[in-house]
Design a protein around this motif. Structure first.
Motif, PDB file in Angstrom:
ATOM      1  N   ILE A 189       0.830  -1.209   0.000  1.00 56.86           N
ATOM      2  CA  ILE A 189       0.000   0.000   0.000  1.00 56.86           C
ATOM      3  C   ILE A 189       0.866   1.261   0.000  1.00 56.86           C
ATOM      4  O   ILE A 189       0.555   2.228  -0.695  1.00 56.86           O
ATOM      5  CB  ILE A 189      -1.018  -0.051   1.166  1.00 56.86           C
ATOM      6  CG1 ILE A 189      -2.015  -1.200   0.890  1.00 56.86           C
ATOM      7  CG2 ILE A 189      -1.757   1.273   1.321  1.00 56.86           C
ATOM      8  CD1 ILE A 189      -3.007  -1.490   1.999  1.00 56.86           C
ATOM      9  N   VAL A 190       1.976   1.238   0.745  1.00 56.74           N
ATOM     10  CA  VAL A 190       2.862   2.412   0.708  1.00 56.74           C
ATOM     11  C   VAL A 190       3.406   2.611  -0.711  1.00 56.74           C
ATOM     12  O   VAL A 190       3.454   3.747  -1.222  1.00 56.74           O
ATOM     13  CB  VAL A 190       4.028   2.282   1.729  1.00 56.74           C
ATOM     14  CG1 VAL A 190       5.048   3.410   1.537  1.00 56.74           C
ATOM     15  CG2 VAL A 190       3.489   2.307   3.158  1.00 56.74           C
ATOM     16  N   GLN A 191       3.759   1.518  -1.373  1.00 56.63           N
ATOM     17  CA  GLN A 191       4.254   1.636  -2.757  1.00 56.63           C
ATOM     18  C   GLN A 191       3.173   2.212  -3.667  1.00 56.63           C
ATOM     19  O   GLN A 191       3.446   3.072  -4.515  1.00 56.63           O
ATOM     20  CB  GLN A 191       4.716   0.262  -3.273  1.00 56.63           C
ATOM     21  CG  GLN A 191       6.051  -0.152  -2.662  1.00 56.63           C
ATOM     22  CD  GLN A 191       6.401  -1.612  -2.907  1.00 56.63           C
ATOM     23  OE1 GLN A 191       5.552  -2.406  -3.325  1.00 56.63           O
ATOM     24  NE2 GLN A 191       7.647  -1.975  -2.631  1.00 56.63           N
ATOM     25  N   ALA A 192       1.927   1.747  -3.472  1.00 58.25           N
ATOM     26  CA  ALA A 192       0.817   2.247  -4.293  1.00 58.25           C
ATOM     27  C   ALA A 192       0.597   3.739  -4.052  1.00 58.25           C
ATOM     28  O   ALA A 192       0.330   4.501  -4.992  1.00 58.25           O
ATOM     29  CB  ALA A 192      -0.450   1.460  -3.988  1.00 58.25           C
ATOM     30  N   CYS A 236       8.581   5.485   3.583  1.00 61.66           N
ATOM     31  CA  CYS A 236       8.142   6.459   4.592  1.00 61.66           C
ATOM     32  C   CYS A 236       9.376   6.976   5.340  1.00 61.66           C
ATOM     33  O   CYS A 236      10.268   6.191   5.677  1.00 61.66           O
ATOM     34  CB  CYS A 236       7.174   5.825   5.591  1.00 61.66           C
ATOM     35  SG  CYS A 236       5.574   5.465   4.864  1.00 61.66           S
ATOM     36  N   VAL A 237       9.417   8.268   5.600  1.00 67.01           N
ATOM     37  CA  VAL A 237      10.589   8.823   6.292  1.00 67.01           C
ATOM     38  C   VAL A 237      10.236   9.414   7.656  1.00 67.01           C
ATOM     39  O   VAL A 237      11.093   9.878   8.390  1.00 67.01           O
ATOM     40  CB  VAL A 237      11.285   9.919   5.447  1.00 67.01           C
ATOM     41  CG1 VAL A 237      11.854   9.333   4.165  1.00 67.01           C
ATOM     42  CG2 VAL A 237      10.325  11.059   5.129  1.00 67.01           C
ATOM     43  N   HIS A 238       8.948   9.413   7.978  1.00 72.87           N
ATOM     44  CA  HIS A 238       8.473   9.997   9.237  1.00 72.87           C
ATOM     45  C   HIS A 238       7.750   8.863   9.954  1.00 72.87           C
ATOM     46  O   HIS A 238       6.894   8.194   9.376  1.00 72.87           O
ATOM     47  CB  HIS A 238       7.544  11.161   8.854  1.00 72.87           C
ATOM     48  CG  HIS A 238       6.633  11.693   9.921  1.00 72.87           C
ATOM     49  ND1 HIS A 238       6.659  13.012  10.312  1.00 72.87           N
ATOM     50  CD2 HIS A 238       5.637  11.109  10.634  1.00 72.87           C
ATOM     51  CE1 HIS A 238       5.712  13.220  11.233  1.00 72.87           C
ATOM     52  NE2 HIS A 238       5.096  12.089  11.446  1.00 72.87           N
ATOM     53  N   VAL A 239       8.149   8.603  11.225  1.00 73.22           N
ATOM     54  CA  VAL A 239       7.572   7.461  11.940  1.00 73.22           C
ATOM     55  C   VAL A 239       6.986   7.914  13.273  1.00 73.22           C
ATOM     56  O   VAL A 239       7.661   8.542  14.079  1.00 73.22           O
ATOM     57  CB  VAL A 239       8.633   6.376  12.208  1.00 73.22           C
ATOM     58  CG1 VAL A 239       7.977   5.132  12.808  1.00 73.22           C
ATOM     59  CG2 VAL A 239       9.340   5.986  10.925  1.00 73.22           C
ATOM     60  N   GLN A 240       5.727   7.570  13.485  1.00 76.65           N
ATOM     61  CA  GLN A 240       5.054   7.946  14.728  1.00 76.65           C
ATOM     62  C   GLN A 240       4.965   6.749  15.668  1.00 76.65           C
ATOM     63  O   GLN A 240       4.663   5.639  15.246  1.00 76.65           O
ATOM     64  CB  GLN A 240       3.639   8.452  14.428  1.00 76.65           C
ATOM     65  CG  GLN A 240       3.626   9.667  13.509  1.00 76.65           C
ATOM     66  CD  GLN A 240       2.278  10.355  13.456  1.00 76.65           C
ATOM     67  OE1 GLN A 240       1.263   9.804  13.874  1.00 76.65           O
ATOM     68  NE2 GLN A 240       2.253  11.568  12.914  1.00 76.65           N
ATOM     69  N   GLY A 241       5.216   6.999  16.949  1.00 74.89           N
ATOM     70  CA  GLY A 241       5.101   5.923  17.928  1.00 74.89           C
ATOM     71  C   GLY A 241       5.225   6.493  19.326  1.00 74.89           C
ATOM     72  O   GLY A 241       5.242   7.722  19.517  1.00 74.89           O
ATOM     73  N   THR A 242       5.304   5.608  20.318  1.00 78.69           N
ATOM     74  CA  THR A 242       5.389   6.050  21.708  1.00 78.69           C
ATOM     75  C   THR A 242       6.535   5.312  22.407  1.00 78.69           C
ATOM     76  O   THR A 242       6.960   4.254  21.955  1.00 78.69           O
ATOM     77  CB  THR A 242       4.082   5.741  22.484  1.00 78.69           C
ATOM     78  OG1 THR A 242       3.903   4.318  22.539  1.00 78.69           O
ATOM     79  CG2 THR A 242       2.875   6.376  21.825  1.00 78.69           C
TER      80      THR A 242
END
Ligand SMILES: [Zn+2]
Length: 539
Positions: A189-192, A236-242
């Motif tokens: 999906i990221v590739q799409a 993806c170059v931005h990663v969200q997490g905790t």
């Protein structure tokens, strides 16, 4: 390649059942995240509660070295204007450099949850993003339920991204909100998405035009980290997490193993190697502030992550440390342990003392021994730098304590339907003088605090400015099955200066008394012999 880390411990992380952070806690964690080198700190949802609004007011006065602060909120309501939308206006008031807007990507949510039209949802996204771009903000667009929405109606999900991109969003974050996606689906999906954005003329790689792509995953299938890594490898170059993966249900994506894997296994740049060595400390610190037990078996940073127990392993690691380890534990600030002989020496004592600007003067062994003893009794120094500092100071042969607490009595009583009363009497020594004082308080610990201060204030008037700002109790379950013990953490402040102290005992009053003692002695000791620098204590 540089990866941008976006921490949402203070917002999405607090959705975890049983986790609650005060504004003080949030500020402390934000400072720690900044030192770790996180690029964005999402402070909260200013439209949802006054506590978050206060956080944004106070964080403005704190100097951050790396991180940019983001405020989170949803796109404008259906059939309304941004100017009159309370949630949008709360984001304006938060006055952050970064605004993160969450919008709907799935036709199911647009039509059945939001109960609006597909067209209006696109307008809501575009208007809200444009509104903040016009105000000079960096806008992160969180595409909620993106992966599920894509599977339901790919064309529409992609159209929502185009709407945000056209309105000027700086980053489009694909969210696996329900946490059920699998890594190969994420990759596809990221590739799409990348192909779609390139076709629309938004390829980020083309001379910096167009938004970057980000990923936000949840751990419902135990795949949050794997999914985030798949997304990064797909572009993806931005990663969200905790931190520690705190978050609702099964948690958010855990930034701790994500950083370690991306940096040590895949060669991406997230933070500096020096910051990486603080990973274990940060994980434990955030757990302590959140009043949760750190997971001792957590990958990379758990106490047991590099513990070797018995037999063949021990013999092998004694010869070649790497023989049973996937990385060198020191890279993430952890250490190898041989469980049978409890050789869990605290190699970082010297480093921590140096961070506090204190000289151990060859007292490493004494301090080390004392820490070991106390930690065996249930103390924990990770989030109690103040008590650690007192331990180092007291180990110096020429240390003169500004006072000594000799004994105390606390009386708590309740008569009939009357309120509870608490009284404390203390006996303490300042120089050669013995003092007796008594005081009443709102509770036994407060009474004790009042009685000690009553004795100290005439000699040390500067203590009037020292305030107890936080008090936490946690039950330490000792592994040998003896009675559970309370551990007390006290946070004190004098102006901008902060310090945390710890006490532990079967008796909660005694545990509080120990933490109180350190908390009052430390500012006096510092005044007599200032540390060389105190950056490490200010958090
Ligand atoms: Zn989330």
């Amino acid at each position: 390649m540089q990866i941008l880390l976006y921490d949402t411990t203070l917002r999405d992380g607090t959705q975890r059942e049983g986790l609650s952070l005060s504004v003080e806690d949030k500020l402390k964690i934000a400072r720690e995240l900044d030192l770790l080198g996180v690029h964005y700190i999402e402070g909260g949802w200013p439209g949802s509660n006054p506590k978050d609004a206060e956080f944004f007011r106070r964080i403005r006065r704190i100097e951050l070295h790396h991180a940019r602060i983001a405020a989170f909120g949803s796109t404008r309501r259906a059939d309304a204007a941004c100017e009159t939308d309370a949630n949008i206006q709360a984001l304006v008031d938060a006055d952050t450099p970064v605004v993160t807007l969450v919008g709907k990507s799935s036709t199911l949510h647009v039509e059945q949850v939001l109960e609006t039209t597909r067209q209006e949802n696109l307008a809501m996204i575009a208007d809200s993003v444009a509104y903040f771009k016009e105000r000079g903000k960096e806008v992160v667009y969180d595409a909620e339920h993106f992966f599920d929405g894509y599977k339901l109606d790919a064309a529409y999900a992609l159209a929502t991204l185009s709407a945000a991109a056209r309105a000027g969003a700086d980053c489009l974050v694909l969210c696996d909100t329900n946490g059920g996606s699998l890594p190969h689906e994420v990759t596809e999906i990221v590739q799409a998405v990348r192909r779609h954005l390139a076709n629309e003329g938004f390829a980020h790689s083309d001379a910096g035009r167009g938004p970057t792509l980000g990923i936000h995953t949840h751990n419902d299938g135990a795949l949050a980290v794997a999914n985030a890594i798949a997304a990064v490898r797909a572009g993806c170059v931005h990663v969200q997490g905790t931190i520690n993966g705190y978050g609702e249900r099964c948690g958010n994506m855990d930034l701790i193993p994500l950083i370690a894997n991306l940096q040590l296994k895949l060669g991406y740049r997230c933070i500096t190697p020096k910051q990486l060595r603080r990973l274990s400390e940060v994980s434990h610190y955030v757990a302590a502030v959140a009043n949760l037990n750190p997971d001792t078996h957590a990958p990379f940073v758990g106490h047991s992550a590099f513990a070797h127990k018995g037999g063949i392993h021990v013999a092998a690691v004694a010869k070649v440390a790497d023989s049973y380890q996937h990385i060198d534990p020191e890279l993430v600030g952890n250490q190898m342990r041989i469980v049978v002989s409890e050789l869990s020496g605290r190699g970082n004592v010297r480093m921590r003392a140096r961070e506090l600007g204190l000289d151990l003067n060859g007292n490493e062994q004494v301090v080390l021994q004392r820490i070991k003893e106390l930690e065996n009794r249930g103390f924990q120094f990770e989030a109690a730098e103040g008590s650690f500092e007192m331990l180092v100071r007291r180990a110096a042969p020429d240390y003169q304590p500004p006072f000594e607490l000799l004994d105390f009595t606390v009386v708590v009583s309740k008569h009939g339907a009357n309120d509870m009363t608490s009284q404390a009497m203390v006996k303490l020594k300042i120089g050669d003088e013995i003092m007796h004082t008594a005081a009443e308080g709102a509770g036994p610990v407060n009474a004790l605090d009042m009685a000690i201060r009553k004795a100290l204030l005439p000699h040390y008037p500067e203590l009037a400015n020292v305030q107890l700002v936080d008090y936490k109790v946690r039950i330490v379950d000792e592994h040998l099955g003896t009675a559970a013990k309370p551990r007390v953490l006290i946070e004190s402040a004098c102006g901008e200066e902060r310090w945390s102290t710890v006490g532990c005992s079967e008796n909660i009053i005694e545990a509080s008394f120990m933490a109180l003692w350190d908390s009052l002695e430390l500012p006096l000791a510092r005044r007599r012999a200032p540390a060389k620098y105190q950056a490490g204590t200010d958090r």
